[in-house]
Design an enzyme around this catalytic site. Sequence first.
Site, PDB file in Angstrom:
ATOM      1  N   CYS A 183       0.783  -1.195   0.242  1.00 23.96           N
ATOM      2  CA  CYS A 183       0.033  -0.407   0.325  1.00 23.96           C
ATOM      3  C   CYS A 183       0.469   1.532  -0.533  1.00 23.96           C
ATOM      4  CB  CYS A 183      -0.520   0.142   1.225  1.00 23.96           C
ATOM      5  SG  CYS A 183      -2.168  -1.033   1.499  1.00 23.96           S
ATOM      6  N   HIS A 196      -3.465   7.355   1.957  1.00 23.69           N
ATOM      7  CA  HIS A 196      -3.744   5.339   1.397  1.00 23.69           C
ATOM      8  C   HIS A 196      -5.233   5.698   2.187  1.00 23.69           C
ATOM      9  CE1 HIS A 196      -4.278   1.673   1.019  1.00 23.69           C
ATOM     10  NE2 HIS A 196      -3.809   1.101   1.697  1.00 23.69           N
ATOM     11  N   ASN A 250     -10.423  -0.627  -0.488  1.00 25.06           N
ATOM     12  CA  ASN A 250      -8.572  -0.921  -0.626  1.00 25.06           C
ATOM     13  C   ASN A 250      -8.191  -1.095  -1.603  1.00 25.06           C
ATOM     14  OD1 ASN A 250      -6.136  -1.106   0.746  1.00 25.06           O
ATOM     15  ND2 ASN A 250      -6.346  -1.787   1.959  1.00 25.06           N
TER      16      ASN A 250
HETATM   17  O1  UT7 Z   1      -3.434  -1.603   3.558  1.00 20.05           O
HETATM   18  C1  UT7 Z   1      -3.373  -1.556   4.627  1.00 20.05           C
HETATM   19  C2  UT7 Z   1      -3.371  -3.160   5.445  1.00 20.05           C
HETATM   20  N1  UT7 Z   1      -4.471  -3.349   5.433  1.00 20.05           N
HETATM   21  C3  UT7 Z   1      -5.341  -2.459   7.190  1.00 20.05           C
HETATM   22  O2  UT7 Z   1      -5.016  -1.460   7.224  1.00 20.05           O
HETATM   23  C4  UT7 Z   1      -6.308  -2.948   7.533  1.00 20.05           C
HETATM   24  C5  UT7 Z   1      -6.694  -2.568   9.092  1.00 20.05           C
HETATM   25  N2  UT7 Z   1      -7.410  -3.415   9.737  1.00 20.05           N
HETATM   26  C6  UT7 Z   1      -9.143  -3.234   9.691  1.00 20.05           C
HETATM   27  O3  UT7 Z   1      -8.941  -1.907   9.169  1.00 20.05           O
HETATM   28  C7  UT7 Z   1     -10.028  -3.763  10.539  1.00 20.05           C
HETATM   29  O4  UT7 Z   1      -8.533  -4.199  11.810  1.00 20.05           O
HETATM   30  C8  UT7 Z   1     -10.620  -4.732   9.931  1.00 20.05           C
HETATM   31  C9  UT7 Z   1     -11.802  -3.563   9.349  1.00 20.05           C
HETATM   32  C10 UT7 Z   1      -9.874  -5.949   8.916  1.00 20.05           C
HETATM   33  C11 UT7 Z   1     -11.415  -5.243  11.028  1.00 20.05           C
HETATM   34  O5  UT7 Z   1     -11.900  -4.313  11.820  1.00 20.05           O
HETATM   35  P1  UT7 Z   1     -12.456  -4.389  13.206  1.00 20.05           P
HETATM   36  O6  UT7 Z   1     -12.935  -3.475  14.052  1.00 20.05           O
HETATM   37  O7  UT7 Z   1     -10.563  -4.286  13.796  1.00 20.05           O
HETATM   38  O8  UT7 Z   1     -12.815  -5.831  13.556  1.00 20.05           O
HETATM   39  P2  UT7 Z   1     -12.074  -6.745  14.003  1.00 20.05           P
HETATM   40  O9  UT7 Z   1     -11.150  -8.074  13.174  1.00 20.05           O
HETATM   41  O10 UT7 Z   1     -11.652  -7.005  16.215  1.00 20.05           O
HETATM   42  O11 UT7 Z   1     -13.504  -7.724  14.235  1.00 20.05           O
HETATM   43  C12 UT7 Z   1     -14.337  -7.899  14.849  1.00 20.05           C
HETATM   44  C13 UT7 Z   1     -15.250  -8.614  14.792  1.00 20.05           C
HETATM   45  C14 UT7 Z   1     -15.218 -10.485  15.009  1.00 20.05           C
HETATM   46  O12 UT7 Z   1     -16.361 -11.016  15.553  1.00 20.05           O
HETATM   47  P3  UT7 Z   1     -15.667 -11.401  17.142  1.00 20.05           P
HETATM   48  O13 UT7 Z   1     -14.835 -12.151  16.883  1.00 20.05           O
HETATM   49  O14 UT7 Z   1     -15.868 -10.192  18.153  1.00 20.05           O
HETATM   50  O15 UT7 Z   1     -17.182 -12.512  17.627  1.00 20.05           O
HETATM   51  C15 UT7 Z   1     -15.010 -11.058  13.513  1.00 20.05           C
HETATM   52  O16 UT7 Z   1     -14.719 -11.497  13.491  1.00 20.05           O
HETATM   53  O17 UT7 Z   1     -15.822  -8.435  13.580  1.00 20.05           O
HETATM   54  C16 UT7 Z   1     -15.998  -9.274  12.758  1.00 20.05           C
HETATM   55  N3  UT7 Z   1     -16.081  -9.615  11.833  1.00 20.05           N
HETATM   56  C17 UT7 Z   1     -17.187  -9.132  10.867  1.00 20.05           C
HETATM   57  N4  UT7 Z   1     -18.065  -8.917  10.802  1.00 20.05           N
HETATM   58  C18 UT7 Z   1     -19.405  -9.293   9.665  1.00 20.05           C
HETATM   59  C19 UT7 Z   1     -14.831  -9.165  10.659  1.00 20.05           C
HETATM   60  N5  UT7 Z   1     -14.759  -8.745   9.434  1.00 20.05           N
HETATM   61  C20 UT7 Z   1     -16.180  -9.474   9.549  1.00 20.05           C
HETATM   62  C21 UT7 Z   1     -16.909  -9.076   8.039  1.00 20.05           C
HETATM   63  N6  UT7 Z   1     -18.063  -8.781   8.594  1.00 20.05           N
HETATM   64  N7  UT7 Z   1     -16.570  -8.704   6.555  1.00 20.05           N
END
Ligand code: UT7
Length: 324
Positions: free
Chosen positions: A111, A251, A281
């Site tokens: 990225c 980004h 993204n």
């Molecule tokens: O381009 C550079 C590289 N990438 C990034 O910069 C991405 C950086 N990270 C992020 O943007 C965020 O961490 C994410 C968008 C990937 C995830 O958001 P989060 O607020 O950190 O969520 P999480 O991973 O803590 O997940 C929270 C909950 C989980 O459920 P439980 O374990 O709390 O029951 C996940 O399983 O949300 C669940 N979850 C989803 N639910 C619905 C994860 N993905 C999804 C989804 N739809 N697509």
Amino acid sequence: MRTRILGTGKAVPAKVVTNHDLEKLVATSDQWIAERTGIRERRVLEEGRTTSDLAAEAARAALAAAELPASSLDAIIVATVTPDAPLPACAVSVQQKIGASCPAFDIAAACAGFIYGLAVADGLVRTGAYQRVLVIGVEVLSRVLDWTDRNTCVLFGDGAGAVVVGPTEGDRGLLSTHLYADGAGVPLLGIPGGGTACPASPASVEARQHFVKMNGKGVFVHAVRNIARASTAALEKNGKTPADVDWVIAHQANLRILEGVADKTKLPLAKFYLNIHKYGNTSSASIPIALDEAVRDGSVKPGQLLLFCALGAGLSWGSALVRW
Ligand code: UT7
């Protein structure tokens, strides 16, 4: 002497995939994706077209904006982690497609790739070696996403952005670039299969090793902290404050990351040019796509101060300050 951006261009696939479309593929919801990331839809490249096709389309637009023919190019740099093939460089196919005849090579900094590419182009121009350098950020991430993995498939999209740069004697242009990397972040984000560590095999395909794997939370924390630090470094290097910045072309990985960066740097979110809702993204393509849109819709005006900043796999990150 400075390096100035002479023209910008972009290319995004026509096919739109909405959050509602993804609700039919994985256990997700439009509400979750929009609230947690700011993404509403993304573009997906049509079958039969490749990364170099999209890159060439963006390149032609940037050359037209700069009023330059492809034959005037001295070098082509393509920032991508989704090339047409592992070998040869994607940039060589772009060179052939746009009808240029100059050196062409790829940069893999995920990225942060566009900022890395811009820094290399800046160096090539300021040595006097090259007069016209094309820098493209392009990704076709849809082909390396696991469409059964809701942790990744809802986040990414396809697209390309390009700039043509050249030397200038005036005040306008690239003021400084700042590049960083930390290999301790390797396990956080990547495609494990297909390289020398895990060559392609029936077992690697079976284990879904050729798709993007990400520890989203881990990347998130580093993204906020390091994008903020790199942004501040660019301002301090040039004796500027957040109040001097007109636009942050960051980004676009997650709106909440940018809110965190705004908070840490005291750069108001209103100064961030946002299009994540439309494209998701697009990795190395996201900054040049946003820049092209900001230039063409009249948001960015001559003389304004622009801050570019990004973090991605590696971890690799960086920033650049530009007087437009
Ligand atoms: O381009 C550079 C590289 N990438 C990034 O910069 C991405 C950086 N990270 C992020 O943007 C965020 O961490 C994410 C968008 C990937 C995830 O958001 P989060 O607020 O950190 O969520 P999480 O991973 O803590 O997940 C929270 C909950 C989980 O459920 P439980 O374990 O709390 O029951 C996940 O399983 O949300 C669940 N979850 C989803 N639910 C619905 C994860 N993905 C999804 C989804 N739809 N697509």
